[in-house]
Structure formats: C-alpha cells, structure tokens
Design a protein around this motif. Structure first.
Motif, short mmCIF file in Angstrom:
data_model
loop_
_atom_site.label_atom_id
_atom_site.label_comp_id
_atom_site.label_asym_id
_atom_site.label_seq_id
_atom_site.Cartn_x
_atom_site.Cartn_y
_atom_site.Cartn_z
N ILE A 75 -46.30 -44.04 102.96
CA ILE A 75 -45.18 -43.75 103.69
C ILE A 75 -44.58 -41.83 103.79
CG2 ILE A 75 -42.26 -43.94 103.51
CD1 ILE A 75 -43.36 -46.71 103.30
N ILE A 76 -44.78 -41.06 104.86
CA ILE A 76 -44.27 -39.90 104.47
C ILE A 76 -42.58 -39.64 105.16
CG2 ILE A 76 -44.43 -37.99 105.87
CD1 ILE A 76 -47.83 -38.77 106.14
N GLY A 77 -41.65 -39.08 103.95
CA GLY A 77 -40.79 -38.72 104.62
C GLY A 77 -39.41 -40.24 103.77
N THR A 78 -38.81 -40.70 102.46
CA THR A 78 -38.71 -41.53 101.55
C THR A 78 -37.24 -41.22 101.71
OG1 THR A 78 -39.79 -39.99 100.13
CG2 THR A 78 -40.85 -41.88 101.05
N GLU B 153 -37.21 -34.06 95.81
CA GLU B 153 -37.55 -34.72 94.05
C GLU B 153 -36.71 -35.95 93.93
OE1 GLU B 153 -39.65 -33.63 92.34
OE2 GLU B 153 -39.48 -35.20 91.37
N PRO B 154 -35.23 -36.06 94.31
CA PRO B 154 -34.84 -37.04 94.69
C PRO B 154 -34.96 -38.25 95.17
CG PRO B 154 -32.56 -35.23 94.87
CD PRO B 154 -34.26 -35.05 94.68
N ASN B 155 -35.78 -38.06 96.08
CA ASN B 155 -36.21 -39.11 97.81
C ASN B 155 -37.47 -39.53 96.88
OD1 ASN B 155 -34.47 -38.73 99.10
ND2 ASN B 155 -34.97 -37.59 100.58
N TYR B 156 -38.08 -38.50 96.44
CA TYR B 156 -40.31 -38.50 95.50
C TYR B 156 -39.12 -40.04 95.18
CZ TYR B 156 -44.07 -37.25 93.60
OH TYR B 156 -44.90 -37.13 91.94
N GLN B 157 -38.24 -39.14 93.51
CA GLN B 157 -38.42 -40.32 92.70
C GLN B 157 -38.04 -42.10 93.15
OE1 GLN B 157 -39.16 -39.77 89.69
NE2 GLN B 157 -40.06 -37.40 89.66
#
Lengths: 84, 423
Positions: free
Chosen positions: B49-52, B82-86
């Motif tokens: 998934i690219i873009g979370t 960063e927040p989306n990544y985490q």
C-alpha cells in the motif's frame, strides 16, 4: 367511592350510535371507491381505517348529542322557572 | 474464517445473477462467476500500500478484513509523512515492510499488487512505475491530476497488460446496480436528464501541526492546483462516473463555471462549481458542488419520462404514483375543504411545486461495503493475472471528463473530447 351503573338501555343506545357511525363510514368508503375509481377490495382492506373513521363519526355524533341535551336542559329550566 | 464480506458478496452475487443486464458488465460477471479461493501459500496475493493517509488507512482496514478469507497478505506499506507511516505500521502490527520511498517498495519482487492512495498528483507516476515493475495496480479515484497523466496511465495499462483498477466504489453498490438494471429495462422510461450535486459546509482543511507551516501544502494538498482540482477531482469524479454509467456512454461536451466565493483563505481550487455535460442523444448532466451550504447534501438524480431515481437516498419515484385508497382521498378532500384557507389575493395560478410523494426504495437491502467488494474484485483479478474488461474504462472516462470539466471552467469555453484522449 360511588358506583357507576350503566343500564342495558344505555349500552344498547350507544351500540346503536356506534353501528350508525359504522354504516356512515362504510357508505363513505363505498362512495369513495366509486368516485375515485379505486379497487373494490378496499371494502375489506380499508376496514382498519374505517374503524378509525367510525370512531371519529361516533365522537362527532356524541358531541352533537351533548350539545342537543344541553340546550334541551336549558330550555326545560327556563320553562320550569316561567311556570313557577 | 467466515468473514462478514463473504455473506455480502453472496448477496451481491445473487443480485447480479438474477439480472441479464448486470451480467453484461464484465466486472460483475467476473464477480458472479468467481470460483473458490485456494488457500495455498503459492496462491497468496501479496499487496503493498502506497499512501497510508485517511483513505489509505480505510483501504488498509478493508484489506485486513479479507486478509484470511481471500488469502492475501499486506506485505509492505509506504508513506513519506511520519504520522501516516507510523499508523500503517501499527495497523499491520509491524508485519509489513515499511518504506518512505515507494520505489524501494516496488523493488520487492514478490509483491503482486499495489494499492495507491496518495495525493492525486502522485497517482500517475507511481501507477506507471508500478505497472512497469510488473505489479498490478488499484489506484484511488480520481485517476490523475492532468489529462496527459491520465492518458499516460492508460497507455501503460494497455502496453503492459497490467491491471489498473480505479477506486470507483459505486460500481459495486447494490442500489446503483439495481437502479442501472431498472434504467436499462425501461422502468423510468427515457432518461433525458441527470442531475447531481455534492454540497458541504466546511473549509475542507486539515489541521497542520503547530510550528510546521511548511507542511501546509502537503497536508492540505486538495486546496492547491498543483496537486488537485479540488471539488472536481475529489467529489465530482464519483458522480461523473455514475452519469456515464447510467447513460452507458460518455459525454460529448461540457461547459461550466467555478470560482472562490466564500473560502477566501489562500486556497487555489474553486470552492463552488456548476457544469453541464451533454450527451450525444441530447441528455444533459447538470452538476454543481459547493462548500458553504450542506442543506441538500449529496445526490445523483436520474430523470426519466416515467420516473426518477435518487440514488444516494436509494429512492425511486414514479411519474404516476400509486393512487391512495379511495377513503383516504375522500378524507383528505374533506380535510382540505374544512381547513384550507381561501386565498383572497396573490398568485392566480397553482404553483408547480414538487409532489409530496415519498416514493419507494430502489433496493431493500443496501448495507453493503462497496469499497470492500471493489477490493475483492481487484484481488480476484490479480489472482487471474489479467484485468477485468470494462472496469478500467469506467475510471478513465470519469477522470477525463472530470478534468475536461475543470478545463471548461478555467477557459470559459465549451470543451469537447480531444481525439488523442479517445481509447
């Protein structure tokens, strides 16, 4: 506590008015089916609504009777006073 | 595992199989004819998934819900915020490989499919890179920021033979499916007008972390022309797809106006738009969207000479509504005669206001997770290794006419489909 006694004649009289109300409501349904060209099955399917209409007509008749009796009573009181 | 999606899917299958019209849509036929899923490791579909961000997380939830029942694995996630990544790491319990750069994710050879839910302007290059890296692609709507990008994505899809499914979930919504079935069977007669609107009353802004103004454009990308066409690509594209689907055709021209008349806060995209799309048979699709009043909300209205659909409300209105029972009409007339006021002045004509008619439901059961179903269809086609015919074209035409609508508003001209965009 005072007991309320409902006489058989009173019940018969009220049942007569209720039956009269139902006949009027039934007649209205018949008239409506013919006028608006809807289904004859409504003679049966609309019975629950007809009961409601019957109650409304019964209440209207009851109201008319109360008014009539009230006027009658007033007139009698006046008549009695004048005869004294 | 007996996933709740399974029963919903069975429900959809039942709907589709009962209709020859719906069976003529290849993506629905594929859904109806789906065979049992092999649970072997070799048959597992590995998804990246690219873009979370918010939408990406929504898709991630849907994929996690069918992970076991559909033998898939969320193998990797990617986001450069960063927040989306985490958050994505948290949702996948750290099992998925995590990346900040999508190219590193595409380098993983055994990932079969990519789900793209990035800001709009990034869809094209990521999708093209993914298809060229031998991945199947599910890309959120709208397809691309520019017409050139849309066409490049289409070209890559056809050249590589890779799947490119655009996330128009209404294609899998039961009430829409039933309505389309009814339209084709003539239930509402000849469709001569389609109207749609999407009204909101908010500034559409997301909070930017304090002390980090440099993140404004990254977080509020929907408000800047470089990244988005605002109302058109984020909202109208859904409804343009529906209009094309209902007409089973593309529009032939579009005119429109748009502007910023309320949210004068530095945004670049319009906060209100109004457009008319014309079809070859003379049907008009009248569209508007705004962000300063939400009374009318969201709707797609299909107007035929025998009836009307309001698709979002799941409602159908006949031009000749069923007559109420005679006694009801009679009582109604008596009521009117007693209580209705007799006008002594004013208009000498009876206004043709809308009928007070509550209509009927298009479908009795519409509680279906259409996003979940669309992802299931995607996973099925990944397993088959080839695109489901017709599905990509729905997304492509919606994207093209969304962007042509934007062009019509910006140039103040009537816009026709350029030859080079035909597929």
């Amino acid at each position: 506590m005072k007991d309320i006694i409902i006489r058989g004649a009173t019940i018969r009289r009220e049942l007569f008015f209720f039956l009269l109300s139902f006949i009027i409501a039934f007649g209205m349904n018949l008239y409506a089916i013919i006028t608006f060209k809807t289904l004859w099955a409504e003679l049966l399917t609309q019975l629950p609504f007809l009961i409601l209409v019957t109650l409304v007509i019964y209440l209207i008749i009851l109201l008319a009777r109360i008014v009539f009796l009230g006027i009658n009573k007033l007139l009698r009181i006046k008549k009695n006073k004048s005869s004294v | 595992m007996n996933s709740p999606y399974k029963s919903r899917r069975a429900f959809i299958k039942k709907t589709i199989i009962g209709s020859t019209v719906l069976m003529s849509y290849p993506w629905l036929e594929a859904l109806a004819n789906e065979s049992a899923i092999s649970m072997s490791a070799a048959n597992k579909v590995r998804v990246g998934i690219i873009g979370t961000g918010s939408r990406g997380q929504g898709l991630l939830y849907n994929l996690l819900a069918i992970e076991t029942s559909h033998n898939i694995e969320i193998a990797a996630i990617c986001d450069n915020y960063e927040p989306n990544y985490q958050k994505a790491i948290e949702l996948t319990h750290g099992k998925a490989k995590a990346f900040y750069d999508y190219r590193e994710l595409l380098d993983i050879k055994d990932i079969d499919a990519i789900v793209i839910a990035t800001p709009l302007h990034q869809h094209a290059h990521i999708a093209i890179d993914a298809m060229n890296a031998d991945k199947q692609v599910f890309c959120e709507k709208s397809m691309a920021r520019t017409l050139a990008d849309t066409k490049r994505m289409a070209n890559t899809h056809y050249e590589t033979g890779k799947i490119l499914q655009i996330g128009h979930q209404r294609l899998f919504d039961k009430k829409y499916l039933d309505a389309i079935d009814y339209v084709r069977s003539g239930k509402i007669g000849n469709v001569t007008q389609i109207r749609a609107y999407w009204h909101r009353n908010n500034d559409w802004r997301r909070p930017v972390p304090e002390g980090k103004p440099e993140l404004e454009r990254k977080i509020n990308w929907r408000l800047y022309k470089e990244y988005s066409c605002g109302l058109m690509t984020e909202l109208a594209s859904h409804q343009i797809q529906v209009a094309n689907w209902v007409k089973d055709a593309q529009a032939v021209s579009v005119i429109g106006v748009g502007g910023i008349n309320y949210w004068k806060d530095g945004r670049e995209v319009y906060d209100n738009v109004a457009l008319i799309y014309s079809y070859a048979d003379g049907t008009q699709f009248i569209y508007d969207s705004m962000t300063s009043n939400r009374f009318y909300g969201l709707e797609e209205q299909i107007l035929g000479d025998k009836g009307t659909f309001e698709l979002e409300q799941n409602k159908m209105y006949s031009e000749n509504p069923p007559q109420p029972a005679g006694i009801l009409q009679l009582v109604n007339n008596i009521e009117k005669n007693i209580f209705e006021k007799i006008p002594i002045g004013g208009a000498t004509w009876i206004p043709e206001t809308a009928l007070e008619y509550k209509g009927e439901y298009i479908t009795g059961d519409f509680d279906v997770n259409e996003t979940g179903i669309s992802l299931e269809v995607f996973v099925d086609s990944v397993r088959r290794g080839k695109p489901t015919p017709g599905l990509f074209e729905q997304g492509y035409h919606a994207s093209v006419w969304t962007l042509l609508g934007q062009q019509a508003m910006e140039t103040q001209q009537k816009i026709y489909l350029p030859e080079e965009l035909k597929i």
